[in-house]
Structures are given as structure tokens and as C-alpha cells.
Enzyme design. Structure first.
Site, short mmCIF file in Angstrom:
data_model
loop_
_atom_site.label_atom_id
_atom_site.label_comp_id
_atom_site.label_asym_id
_atom_site.label_seq_id
_atom_site.Cartn_x
_atom_site.Cartn_y
_atom_site.Cartn_z
N GLU A 280 -47.59 -18.64 -1.56
CA GLU A 280 -46.91 -17.73 -2.48
C GLU A 280 -47.29 -16.27 -2.20
OE1 GLU A 280 -45.70 -19.77 -6.34
OE2 GLU A 280 -47.17 -18.29 -7.02
N GLU A 283 -45.49 -15.23 0.80
CA GLU A 283 -44.10 -14.98 0.42
C GLU A 283 -43.98 -13.60 -0.23
OE1 GLU A 283 -40.96 -17.53 -2.16
OE2 GLU A 283 -42.82 -18.56 -1.74
N CYS A 301 -44.73 -22.79 -10.26
CA CYS A 301 -45.58 -24.00 -10.31
C CYS A 301 -45.36 -24.81 -11.57
CB CYS A 301 -47.05 -23.70 -10.18
SG CYS A 301 -47.48 -22.02 -10.11
N SER A 321 -40.15 -18.29 -6.24
CA SER A 321 -40.96 -18.72 -5.10
C SER A 321 -40.51 -20.13 -4.72
CB SER A 321 -42.43 -18.74 -5.47
OG SER A 321 -43.14 -19.49 -4.52
N LYS A 360 -44.49 -32.97 -15.54
CA LYS A 360 -44.84 -33.40 -14.18
C LYS A 360 -44.35 -34.83 -13.93
CE LYS A 360 -47.33 -29.74 -12.95
NZ LYS A 360 -46.95 -28.87 -11.83
N GLU A 363 -41.00 -34.15 -12.73
CA GLU A 363 -40.99 -33.37 -11.49
C GLU A 363 -41.09 -34.25 -10.24
OE1 GLU A 363 -44.47 -31.04 -10.70
OE2 GLU A 363 -43.38 -29.51 -9.59
N GLU A 369 -36.88 -33.09 -1.97
CA GLU A 369 -38.07 -32.47 -1.37
C GLU A 369 -39.37 -33.04 -1.93
OE1 GLU A 369 -36.12 -29.59 -2.91
OE2 GLU A 369 -34.96 -29.02 -1.15
N CYS A 511 -51.17 -24.01 -18.82
CA CYS A 511 -51.40 -25.46 -18.78
C CYS A 511 -52.48 -25.92 -19.77
CB CYS A 511 -51.79 -25.90 -17.38
SG CYS A 511 -50.64 -25.31 -16.14
#
Lengths: 583, 161
Positions: A280, A283, A301, A321, A360, A363, A369, A511
Site C-alpha cells: 500500500e 502504491e 483492508c 488501494s 471476514k 470476504e 481473487e 477492528c
């Protein structure tokens, strides 16, 4: 200065700032007024009526949760009649509530059950009337059972106001009132972003995380499987609450625990965070210095934030990102890099993520991907609450476990990696490495105090090599609007971009306040959990992701360089607009 | 269901845009126009006004006046007033529910019939009474229900031919 009011509670004189509720004031005189719909993290809904108190000289019963103390009030919080009324309120709620506590996911951890026990209710005083409303298991992250709902309104409040998602609402009225996903469809067809804030705030078993402990126990028993595990930063700071320990960092005991549960290798998502930062920050450097793609760069994230953006803010896709979240990175590397190095058949690897998060769970199958290793990179996700249950099932005396280390090559993390679990943490970690990438020099002061803390939107400026880098951090999805609107306005008017780098976390506090964390979270608790992570960072010898020797080794041995061909293939993802309503 | 005219809905929303409490007014117009609030129209309203669908459905389901399903072609009202009740109305209702595969308060899947229970139609002398679209059928026997209903389904078939 705030005015002070004076009153009496059960004959004891109190002085409190004007506006203090009776519920709050009572704590000063060691009185706990029972509550059910009121959550300490949320404004009062005043829907249940359990917290009623009496004002001397009137017949009126007032709700303590939403009534401010007034000068001269003589408040009585407990007398036989009040207790009887409270008991009746509970009995009435129970008459619309299924009597299947023994088989409920919230058994022994339910606010309604606790009150029922406290009030010594042993029989049914009113005939039971249960409605026939179907369960909703559509999201693979959050399970909805509206029959267990007591209509407290907490989930509707967090979904609509705190998160601005509007997936949940009340439908109908009176006896018919029920919670339902937007417009009476399945949750997965609604705007729900699976953040799980509804589940984290639900007092009963009406909204719970999808329980995947069974899948994990089965895998652990399966001799064909090679079970490996990783745990997120925020879990180490909150798992202690399962045993009454607040704000304690249990990293090393958790490593030991996970091995005892039967995992063959224990990795740390904080190491994945270090990799995220490498990618990141590179990037960011590229966008800043070479203008390859537009600024600001927005962090990605948090899967609920990604889901939210893909549904509500698709004009921001090019600012996102492309880097995967840390646990997905550990997932793909465990089935490629680790498998190759230790000569393990990747098809046998069963990768479990222990996360503070319900999203998650969704996810791990969100796009092709997430199968970059050739297999599903993460096989199962357990949230902190589920791990807490597994510890109890396994009969492990967690607090007295010895301390152990994580398995190397995917386990040793830097201080920058572990602060990912708190709002502002990703920003701080990224700035530490971006500074190095841009200037070639290390920072003298590694700590960025201005990006820390619980203010819902944090805006600040950081100087790197004479360049003023403007950053913004938002947490709690309703706070995002302000930041995005500023970016949009600048785009529209072709003025200077308001920010270069933006961090967003869907859950308040980041989180540490995740939807899969232990119940009854408040800002006070969020701060304590975050503090545990910041002290972990402070104690670390290595506090920059790019200095982590295992990170260097990973790029030397396997990935090549950040944003290189292999990194792009394994560690990056794409985003596509999603419909807000699928039905 | 008839086609939704997006332009019509847009202009209808335009009329109330920016006004306090406009959602109820918009929904009223839609209910008047279509006889109910079709889901695609709600989605259009949500898109145009920025009001989340969740809030729109909160309002629709809160007020009895708003309907989410198209009105049925024929409304059957079974009287459950005291006289009709004693003369066997529950049996008639049961027969209607069985024949049409619906529960009281619901419409048949083909949208032909809506079944209601009412209290006294004011002609107790004819008990038990069933009314269809306002036409009264008196001293109805269970065995006659099939024939009465078939008059309406036949009429429908004739129209189709």
C-alpha cells in the site's frame, strides 16, 4: 461551565451535571438500575420499560435511561412495587420469546436470560405467543432469527445511524412489529455490509455471528488436513474479556492455545499487515510521485468498507488501494510461499482466520481473487466470540498457558503491523513506511499521535521531505460521508485534493470495536483494547514494516518487489460496483 | 402488473421534493395511482429521493392504508357477526379458504379473489351472509360456495375469450 443539579436517590444526596440521566446518576450511589434495551454504547431507545423508577410524591413511573435528573427530585429506584413491575415487564417479553435457551447461541451470555435469572422467574405467567417469522441465513456472516427479537431497537439504530447502511428496519406496528432487512427481503439481497455491529449490540440471540466452530473442529480432526491458523491484531486485545481480563495483550498465550487446539502452524495477521503496508505504501508513493493513478489513496483492508464502497460509493473505485486485506495475504501465502518452502501439499492446507470481524466470513469468497493460490485462500473464519467458546469447549486453562512464539516466515510482525487493529493504525503504519520510500530516510519520531484516538473523523497534515501530506481517518461508516463529500467536491470543482491518503474502518474504533468482538463494547473499552495494541507496538524492537527481516526475506526469496508481477497476482484485488438491492 | 412509468414517478416526486414529510405524500399518490405501492416504484422513489428503501417500507407497513400487493379483482367478505356466526359462517369461510387456497386477509395467487372477514353486513335475517364485490348472497350453504365462486371465475373466462 455546566450547571449542576442536586437531587436525592434512595435518600442519598447527589450532585450531577445538568442532563445526566437517572440511570447514570444512580451509579454514583452504587445503585445499578436494571436495563435491557439500553446499551451503554448507544443512546436510549426507551422501548422496554425495565429501568422504571419512582419519583416521590407522584404516581408516575419514569424510565431512568432517558430521564434527566432535575433539581430537587427524590428518586426511588427500588421498592417491592417497582421490582414487581419490572418482573412483569420481563414476563411479558418472555411470553413472546422462544423458550429454547439451552440450544441458543447466546445461552449463558444473553442479557434477557441474565435478567430472567436475576428476577427469579421460574414459570410462565402469561401464555406464550410466538410469531412465525423465517430465519435468515443468507449472508454467511450474520444469522437473523427475528422470533428471538425483543424489539429493543439497538440493531436498527446501529445499522441506520451509526453505520448509515439501512439494511435493517422495523416493519409493521404494534403486536406485528418485527425486524427485517430493507423492504422485507433476505439480508444478502439488502445493502447489508456484514459489519456485524447489529450482532455485537443485540441483547439476545436474534442476531448472531454465523457459527463456524463446527467446521473448524471437523477440520482439526481430519487427518487428511494440515490445519494452520492466523489471528488478527485486535483479537489479542479482547479475548481476555471472555475471562474477565480487560485491555490485556494475550498474543503469546494465544499462540500456545492455538497449537493446543491442534493447529500445526500458527501465523499472525499482523505479519500480513506488514505486507499490506509494503504494497500500500508503494502504491501511495507511486500515485504521489508518478501520478499513475488518482489521489487520495483510500485503504481497503476492511471488507465491510469495501462492500459499502462497492454499493454506495462506486465513484471511489479508482481511489481504492488494490491491496488485499492482511488475512487474505497470509491465506494466499500459506498455500504458496509457506507450502512450497515446507513442502506441504497446498490442497491439504486448511487455513483458519481468527478475526474480530463477521465480515471476514463473507470476504473469503467475495471474488475470484480470493482463490489466488489455486484454492480458497482462507477456508474458515472464526470471530473472537467463537474462539472464546472453543477455548471453553477444549477445556484449556487459557490464562495459565505458557507463552509461545508464532511460526516464523509468516509470524514475526513489526510494531506497525499490530496497530492495524485500531482506528488510525493503518494510516500510522503506512506513513512510517511511506516516509522511508519517499525520502530514503527513517523517521525519528515513529509515533503519529494526531491519527490516534476515537474522534470519528481525524484530519491532519504530515510533512514528508517538505511535502505536506494531508490525511483523513474515518471509522464508523456514517463518518465516511464527510470525507468522501470533500473529495467529491474537489473533483467536481477541479480544486486541490483535500487529502492524499484516507483510512476507513467500518466499525467504530476500528477492528478493536469489530462486530465479532466480545459483547458490551463502549468507547472506554475500545480505548483499552487499542492501548494494548499501541503498547505492543512500543515494546517492539522493529516498528517499521519495511525493517521486518521476514518481510525482506519474503520479497527476496519469493515475491520479488512490492507491486511486482508476483505481488500483483497474489496480493492484489479488484472492485466492481454491486447493486444496493438485489431484489 | 402494469408497466411502471418512470417519468410519471419522477414528476410525481418532483412535486414533493424538498418538502417536509414528503414521503407519506408521495406514497399516497402512488397508492392512488396503482391501488398499491409496487416494489419497483418504491425502489425508484428511493433512488430519486435518497430515502433508503428500509425507511420507505417502515412507513408503508406502519400505515394500514398502504398496500404492498395489487388489489384483487373480486373482494369476498364473509360475515362473522353473531347471527351469521351461529348459522355456520365459520364453515363457509373454511370452505372458501380451502377452495381458493388462501387464508383470511389474503388474496389468491392469480389476483382474482381477496378474502375478508367482516362483522355484520346489516342483513342478519339472511344469515349466513357472504358478499362479493358488494353483492349479497344470503342463506348460503357450504355446498353452494363452489357454484357462487365459479360464476366469477366464468365471468372472467368469458372476458378473456
Amino acid at each position: 461551565m455546566t450547571k449542576v443539579v442536586q437531587a436525592q436517590i434512595n435518600g442519598i444526596l447527589i450532585r450531577v451535571p445538568e442532563g445526566t440521566t437517572i440511570l447514570e446518576a444512580a451509579k454514583q450511589v452504587q445503585i445499578k438500575i436494571p436495563v435491557l434495551c439500553k446499551h451503554p454504547d448507544l443512546p436510549p431507545e426507551a422501548s422496554c420499560g425495565i429501568c422504571i423508577v419512582r419519583i416521590k410524591g407522584t404516581n408516575k413511573m419514569l424510565r431512568a435511561c432517558c430521564t434527566p435528573v432535575e433539581n430537587g427530585m427524590e428518586i426511588i429506584t427500588h421498592d417491592p412495587e417497582i421490582i414487581e413491575i419490572r418482573r412483569t415487564v420481563i414476563e411479558l417479553i418472555l411470553s413472546n420469546h422462544p423458550n429454547d435457551c439451552l440450544k441458543c447461541q447466546r445461552n449463558n451470555d444473553c442479557e434477557l436470560q441474565r435478567l430472567t435469572a436475576d428476577f427469579g422467574i421460574h414459570s410462565e405467567s402469561f401464555p406464550t405467543f410466538l410469531r412465525d417469522i423465517p430465519k435468515d441465513y443468507s449472508t454467511n456472516a450474520i444469522d437473523l432469527d427475528p422470533v428471538k427479537c425483543i424489539l429493543c431497537g439497538r440493531c436498527v439504530h446501529v445499522c441506520q445511524n451509526q453505520q448509515n447502511v439501512w439494511a435493517l428496519s422495523f416493519l409493521e406496528r404494534g403486536m406485528q412489529t418485527r425486524i427485517s432487512p430493507a423492504g422485507d427481503i433476505q439480508l444478502a439481497d439488502s445493502p447489508c455490509v456484514r459489519c456485524g455491529q447489529c450482532a455485537a449490540h443485540c441483547p439476545t440471540g436474534a442476531i448472531v455471528e454465523k457459527d463456524d466452530t463446527g467446521i473448524v473442529w471437523n477440520a482439526l480432526q481430519n487427518k487428511e488436513k494440515y490445519c494452520v491458523v492466523q489471528m488478527a491484531p485486535a483479537v489479542r486485545a479482547s479475548i481476555g474479556e471472555t475471562f474477565g481480563q480487560i485491555g490485556v495483550n494475550y498474543t503469546k498465550k494465544l499462540y500456545a492455545l492455538l497449537r493446543r487446539l491442534g493447529f500445526k502452524a500458527v501465523f499472525d495477521t499482523s505479519f500480513g499487515a506488514d505486507i499490506t503496508i509494503m504494497e500500500e505504501a508503494s502504491e501511495f508513493e507511486e500515485r504521489l510521485l508518478k501520478q499513475t493513478r488518482p489521489l487520495p489513496l483510500i485503504t481497503s483492508c476492511c471488507p465491510s468498507w469495501v462492500d459499502f464502497m462497492e454499493k454506495f460509493h462506486t465513484d471511489m473505485i479508482e481511489n481504492f488501494s488494490s491491496c488485499k486485506s492482511p488475512h487474505e495475504i497470509i491465506g494466499v501465502l500459506s498455500k504458496t510461499y509457506y507450502a512450497e518452502k515446507f513442502k506441504i501439499d497446498p490442497s491439504k492446507i486448511f487455513m483458519v482466520s481468527i478475526m474480530p470481524c463477521t465480515s471476514k466470513k463473507y470476504e473469503i469468497q467475495r471474488s475470484s481473487e480470493m482463490f489466488a493460490s489455486g484454492f480458497q485462500d482462507i477456508d474458515a473464519v472464526l470471530c473472537t466470540r467463537e474462539l472464546g467458546r472453543m477455548i471453553k469447549q477444549a477445556g484449556i486453562d487459557f490464562e495459565n498457558l505458557p507463552e509461545e512464539q508464532a511460526d516464523s516466515i509468516l509470524g514475526e510482525y513489526s510494531g506497525a503491523g499490530v496497530i492495524f487493529g485500531s482506528t488510525g493504525g493503518v494510516m500510522e503504519a503506512a506513513l512510517r513506511t511511506a516516509h522511508y520510500l519517499i525520502t530514503g530516510r527513517e523517521l525519528e519520531h515513529v509515533e503519529f499521535e494526531s491519527v490516534r484516538g476515537l474522534e470519528r473523523v481525524k484530519e491532519t497534515e504530515v510533512e514528508i521531505d517538505g511535502m505536506k501530506i494531508r490525511v483523513a481517518i474515518a471509522h464508523g461508516l456514517s463518518s465516511v460521508e464527510y470525507v468522501l463529500e470533500k473529495i467529491r467536491q474537489a473533483k467536481l470543482n477541479n480544486t486541490e485534493i483535500p487529502y492524499h491518503l484516507v483510512e476507513v474502518m467500518a466499525c467504530p474504533g476500528g477492528c478493536v470495536g469489530g462486530g465479532g468482538q466480545p459483547y458490551m463494547v463502549t468507547d472506554e473499552l475500545r480505548v483499552k483494547r487499542a492501548k494494548a495494541l499501541y503498547s505492543d507496538d512500543k515494546d517492539k524492537e522493529i516498528r517499521f514494516s519495511h525493517q521486518n527481516p521476514y518481510i525482506k526475506r519474503l520479497y527476496e526469496e519469493y515475491l520479488g518487489k512490492p507491486l511486482g508481477e508476483k505481488s500483483e497476482r497474489l496480493l492484489h484485488t479488484t472492485y466492481v460496483p454491486q447493486p444496493l438491492y438485489r431484489k | 402488473m402494469e408497466n411502471i412509468n418512470t417519468e410519471e414517478i419522477k414528476s410525481l416526486i418532483q412535486k414533493w421534493k424538498g418538502k417536509d414529510g414528503n414521503l407519506v405524500m408521495i406514497l399516497h399518490e402512488i397508492q392512488n395511482r396503482y391501488g398499491y405501492v409496487p416494489r419497483p416504484v418504491s425502489l425508484e422513489v428511493s433512488k430519486e429521493t435518497g430515502i433508503p428503501l428500509a425507511r420507505i417500507y417502515e412507513v408503508i407497513t406502519f400505515y394500514n392504508y398502504f398496500e404492498l400487493c395489487p388489489p384483487a379483482k373480486h373482494t369476498i367478505s364473509v360475515c362473522m357477526g353473531t347471527a351469521c356466526y351461529l348459522k355456520g359462517a365459520p364453515e363457509l369461510l373454511e370452505e372458501i379458504e380451502t377452495l381458493l387456497h388462501v387464508q383470511e386477509g389474503q388474496s389468491t395467487e392469480d389476483g382474482q379473489f381477496h378474502v375478508n372477514v367482516v362483522r355484520c353486513l346489516g342483513c342478519c335475517g339472511l344469515a349466513p351472509v357472504v358478499s362479493i364485490d358488494g353483492k349479497i348472497f344470503g342463506k348460503v350453504k357450504k355446498s353452494e360456495i363452489m357454484e357462487i365462486l365459479s360464476r366469477y371465475t366464468h365471468e372472467e373466462n368469458n372476458v378473456k375469450v
